[in-house]
Design a protein around this motif. Sequence first.
Motif, PDB file in Angstrom:
ATOM      1  N   GLU A  15       0.954  -1.441   0.607  1.00 32.35           N
ATOM      2  CA  GLU A  15       0.285   0.097   0.317  1.00 32.35           C
ATOM      3  C   GLU A  15       0.510   1.262  -0.007  1.00 32.35           C
ATOM      4  O   GLU A  15       0.768   1.934  -0.700  1.00 32.35           O
ATOM      5  N   SER A  16       1.900   1.634   0.974  1.00 33.52           N
ATOM      6  CA  SER A  16       2.783   2.443   1.320  1.00 33.52           C
ATOM      7  C   SER A  16       3.730   2.823  -0.064  1.00 33.52           C
ATOM      8  O   SER A  16       3.759   3.782  -0.917  1.00 33.52           O
ATOM      9  N   LEU A  17       3.504   1.780  -0.806  1.00 35.08           N
ATOM     10  CA  LEU A  17       4.967   1.441  -2.142  1.00 35.08           C
ATOM     11  C   LEU A  17       3.892   2.132  -3.484  1.00 35.08           C
ATOM     12  O   LEU A  17       3.886   2.842  -4.410  1.00 35.08           O
ATOM     13  N   LYS A  18       2.868   1.536  -3.410  1.00 36.42           N
ATOM     14  CA  LYS A  18       1.227   1.708  -4.531  1.00 36.42           C
ATOM     15  C   LYS A  18       0.880   3.573  -4.205  1.00 36.42           C
ATOM     16  O   LYS A  18       1.317   4.294  -5.127  1.00 36.42           O
ATOM     17  N   HIS A  19       1.061   4.446  -3.567  1.00 34.48           N
ATOM     18  CA  HIS A  19       1.378   6.005  -3.070  1.00 34.48           C
ATOM     19  C   HIS A  19       2.675   7.015  -3.174  1.00 34.48           C
ATOM     20  O   HIS A  19       2.715   7.894  -3.245  1.00 34.48           O
ATOM     21  N   ALA A  20       3.674   5.705  -2.815  1.00 32.11           N
ATOM     22  CA  ALA A  20       4.667   6.301  -2.736  1.00 32.11           C
ATOM     23  C   ALA A  20       5.597   7.862  -4.405  1.00 32.11           C
ATOM     24  O   ALA A  20       5.347   8.748  -3.993  1.00 32.11           O
ATOM     25  N   PRO A  21       4.855   6.981  -5.635  1.00 35.04           N
ATOM     26  CA  PRO A  21       4.899   8.571  -6.944  1.00 35.04           C
ATOM     27  C   PRO A  21       3.771   9.611  -6.181  1.00 35.04           C
ATOM     28  O   PRO A  21       4.668  10.696  -6.926  1.00 35.04           O
ATOM     29  N   GLN A  22       2.573   9.106  -5.868  1.00 34.04           N
ATOM     30  CA  GLN A  22       1.645  10.283  -5.664  1.00 34.04           C
ATOM     31  C   GLN A  22       2.767  11.275  -4.066  1.00 34.04           C
ATOM     32  O   GLN A  22       2.727  12.550  -5.135  1.00 34.04           O
ATOM     33  N   LYS A  23       3.041  10.677  -3.333  1.00 33.32           N
ATOM     34  CA  LYS A  23       3.894  11.432  -2.838  1.00 33.32           C
ATOM     35  C   LYS A  23       4.761  12.558  -3.448  1.00 33.32           C
ATOM     36  O   LYS A  23       5.135  13.382  -3.270  1.00 33.32           O
ATOM     37  N   MET A  24       5.929  11.353  -3.867  1.00 28.39           N
ATOM     38  CA  MET A  24       7.237  12.552  -4.461  1.00 28.39           C
ATOM     39  C   MET A  24       6.508  13.098  -4.797  1.00 28.39           C
ATOM     40  O   MET A  24       7.244  14.024  -5.253  1.00 28.39           O
ATOM     41  N   THR A  25       5.562  13.050  -6.036  1.00 29.61           N
ATOM     42  CA  THR A  25       5.156  14.352  -7.055  1.00 29.61           C
ATOM     43  C   THR A  25       4.311  15.244  -5.932  1.00 29.61           C
ATOM     44  O   THR A  25       5.291  16.496  -6.215  1.00 29.61           O
ATOM     45  N   LYS A  26       3.629  15.409  -5.275  1.00 33.32           N
ATOM     46  CA  LYS A  26       3.305  16.219  -4.056  1.00 33.32           C
ATOM     47  C   LYS A  26       4.409  17.301  -3.742  1.00 33.32           C
ATOM     48  O   LYS A  26       4.652  18.261  -3.226  1.00 33.32           O
ATOM     49  N   LEU A  32       7.423  17.020  -4.728  1.00 33.92           N
ATOM     50  CA  LEU A  32       8.761  18.097  -5.226  1.00 33.92           C
ATOM     51  C   LEU A  32       7.797  19.356  -6.052  1.00 33.92           C
ATOM     52  O   LEU A  32       8.663  20.379  -5.923  1.00 33.92           O
ATOM     53  N   ARG A  33       6.629  19.184  -6.104  1.00 37.89           N
ATOM     54  CA  ARG A  33       5.692  20.325  -6.324  1.00 37.89           C
ATOM     55  C   ARG A  33       6.030  21.101  -5.145  1.00 37.89           C
ATOM     56  O   ARG A  33       5.911  22.413  -5.401  1.00 37.89           O
ATOM     57  N   MET A  34       5.734  20.935  -3.851  1.00 42.43           N
ATOM     58  CA  MET A  34       5.542  22.087  -2.385  1.00 42.43           C
ATOM     59  C   MET A  34       7.160  22.267  -2.559  1.00 42.43           C
ATOM     60  O   MET A  34       7.752  23.366  -2.348  1.00 42.43           O
ATOM     61  N   ALA A  35       8.778  21.540  -3.144  1.00 42.85           N
ATOM     62  CA  ALA A  35       9.934  22.584  -2.463  1.00 42.85           C
ATOM     63  C   ALA A  35       9.913  23.255  -3.647  1.00 42.85           C
ATOM     64  O   ALA A  35      10.546  24.310  -3.757  1.00 42.85           O
ATOM     65  N   VAL A  36       9.109  22.742  -5.205  1.00 39.45           N
ATOM     66  CA  VAL A  36       9.309  24.391  -6.457  1.00 39.45           C
ATOM     67  C   VAL A  36       8.549  25.238  -5.924  1.00 39.45           C
ATOM     68  O   VAL A  36       9.126  26.310  -6.062  1.00 39.45           O
ATOM     69  N   ALA A  86      14.714  25.581  -7.691  1.00 39.08           N
ATOM     70  CA  ALA A  86      14.130  24.034  -8.563  1.00 39.08           C
ATOM     71  C   ALA A  86      14.862  24.707 -10.281  1.00 39.08           C
ATOM     72  O   ALA A  86      15.507  23.775 -10.566  1.00 39.08           O
ATOM     73  N   VAL A  87      14.396  26.103 -10.556  1.00 41.25           N
ATOM     74  CA  VAL A  87      15.567  26.468 -11.840  1.00 41.25           C
ATOM     75  C   VAL A  87      16.676  25.753 -11.905  1.00 41.25           C
ATOM     76  O   VAL A  87      17.263  25.457 -12.881  1.00 41.25           O
ATOM     77  N   GLY A  88      17.815  26.240 -11.124  1.00 40.44           N
ATOM     78  CA  GLY A  88      19.150  25.521 -10.887  1.00 40.44           C
ATOM     79  C   GLY A  88      19.286  24.544 -11.140  1.00 40.44           C
ATOM     80  O   GLY A  88      19.636  23.932 -11.709  1.00 40.44           O
TER      81      GLY A  88
END
Length: 98
Positions: free
Chosen positions: A56-67, A69-73, A80-82
């Motif tokens: 279950e945690s692996l299934k949601h890992a890509p969504q978590k990583m995308t979220k 990354l968006r927050m960091a940007v 992020a541009v650098g």
Amino acid sequence: MTELNNMGSAVARTVDQAEASAHNVYNQAVDAARPAMKQLAAGVSSAIDRLEAGGESLKHAPQKMTKNLRMAVREQPLAAVGVALAVGYLLNWALRRR
């Protein structure tokens, strides 16, 4: 003929005794194995539960990583541009060397 009947009865009694002994041994073996089988079943069940939770945690890992990354940007757009420019430069350099 009586001797033959007596012999047949003795053989039948011996077979019955052997059968009873075999049943006793079988029942004792089953009784002795039962706790180990219960423990094994509990361990397998626990392992299955852990695997399902991990899946279950692996299934949601890509969504978590995308979220993340968006927050960091959003929090550090210049960084992020650098990073994007640096990755692009390194990819260009690596692909040209081929």
